[in-house]
Structures are given as structure tokens and as C-alpha cells.
Design an enzyme around this catalytic site. Sequence first.
Site, short mmCIF file in Angstrom:
data_model
loop_
_atom_site.label_atom_id
_atom_site.label_comp_id
_atom_site.label_asym_id
_atom_site.label_seq_id
_atom_site.Cartn_x
_atom_site.Cartn_y
_atom_site.Cartn_z
N HIS A 1 0.82 -1.21 0.00
CA HIS A 1 0.00 0.00 0.00
C HIS A 1 0.86 1.27 0.00
O HIS A 1 0.49 2.27 -0.60
CB HIS A 1 -0.94 -0.01 1.20
CG HIS A 1 -0.24 -0.23 2.50
ND1 HIS A 1 0.25 -1.48 2.87
CD2 HIS A 1 0.11 0.60 3.50
CE1 HIS A 1 0.83 -1.37 4.05
NE2 HIS A 1 0.77 -0.12 4.46
N HIS B 1 27.99 -4.90 -11.01
CA HIS B 1 28.70 -5.71 -10.01
C HIS B 1 27.83 -6.78 -9.35
O HIS B 1 28.35 -7.74 -8.82
CB HIS B 1 29.27 -4.81 -8.90
CG HIS B 1 30.43 -3.99 -9.35
ND1 HIS B 1 31.39 -3.53 -8.49
CD2 HIS B 1 30.78 -3.54 -10.57
CE1 HIS B 1 32.29 -2.83 -9.17
NE2 HIS B 1 31.93 -2.81 -10.43
C1 RB5 Z 1 4.08 -0.07 5.52
O1 RB5 Z 1 3.49 0.93 6.28
C2 RB5 Z 1 5.60 0.00 5.58
O2 RB5 Z 1 6.05 -0.52 6.78
C3 RB5 Z 1 6.21 -0.71 4.43
O3 RB5 Z 1 5.75 -0.14 3.25
C4 RB5 Z 1 7.73 -0.70 4.33
O4 RB5 Z 1 8.22 0.60 4.46
C5 RB5 Z 1 8.44 -1.67 5.12
O5 RB5 Z 1 9.69 -1.78 5.06
#
Ligand code: RB5
Length: 121
Positions: A9, A98
Site C-alpha cells: 500500500h 557488479h
Molecule cells: C508499511 O506501512 C511500511 O512498513 C512498508 O511499506 C515498508 O516501508 C516496510 O519496510
Amino acid sequence: MKVVIGADHGGFELKEFLKNNFEYTDISWIDVGTYSAESCDYPLIADKVAETILNKQADIGVLICGSGIGISIAANRHKGIRAALLYSDEIARLSKEHNNANVAVFGARTQSRDDVVKYLT
Ligand code: RB5
């Protein structure tokens, strides 16, 4: 070239932007979701992109989450997947020269759209 693209999302909007931005190139996108800004689990998206490449349905992949970190970790659990979080021109170049990276990863909340397009070009 077939490119599989996936995002959680946090990366949904950037995924849609990229598909439109590269619409008139030789890239043929395979979109494995997510298909809305509703919350979802990024490892499931990483798995779909990895499997599409490992099954040879795509040449390379693009993954996006909020930071790019979680989805990189999840993708790199798959043997044969070399996912690289691209954050500069030099890193984008080195990831090919690389590391033979086969998945480019971006953080939608930490990178500008212009930079992402540049690293993919
Ligand atoms: C989702 O909110 C977020 O945690 C995810 O998109 C990401 O950044 C995780 O590493």
C-alpha cells in the site's frame, strides 16, 4: 522486455505512476498488485514478484514499499533473486555491473518520482 512490478500500500501510487510513465516503451508490465491503497502485507507481494521471475514469466522486477527495506529483505529470501534498493545513480549502475541485480527496489516515502524514473532508465 517483460517487467514484473509489485508494491504494498505504501508503494501503490508510485507503481501506478511508473506503469503510466513507461507506457510507450518496450516494457511490458506484469502487475502483481497490490491494486489499491488499502493496507496489505509486503512479503506476499515480494513473493509474487520473485516467483514470476523464477518461473521465467518476466525478465526482471520492480518492487516498492514505503522505505524499500522490508520488501528488499523479503525478496532476497528467494534463491535466485538479487533485489537491490536503488538510491543513487552510482548504486543503480553498480547493481547491474557488479551485482547482476534482477529486481530494482524503491522506497515510495523516501525517494522522489524523478529519481526513481532516472534509476530505472
Ligand atoms: C508499511 O506501512 C511500511 O512498513 C512498508 O511499506 C515498508 O516501508 C516496510 O519496510
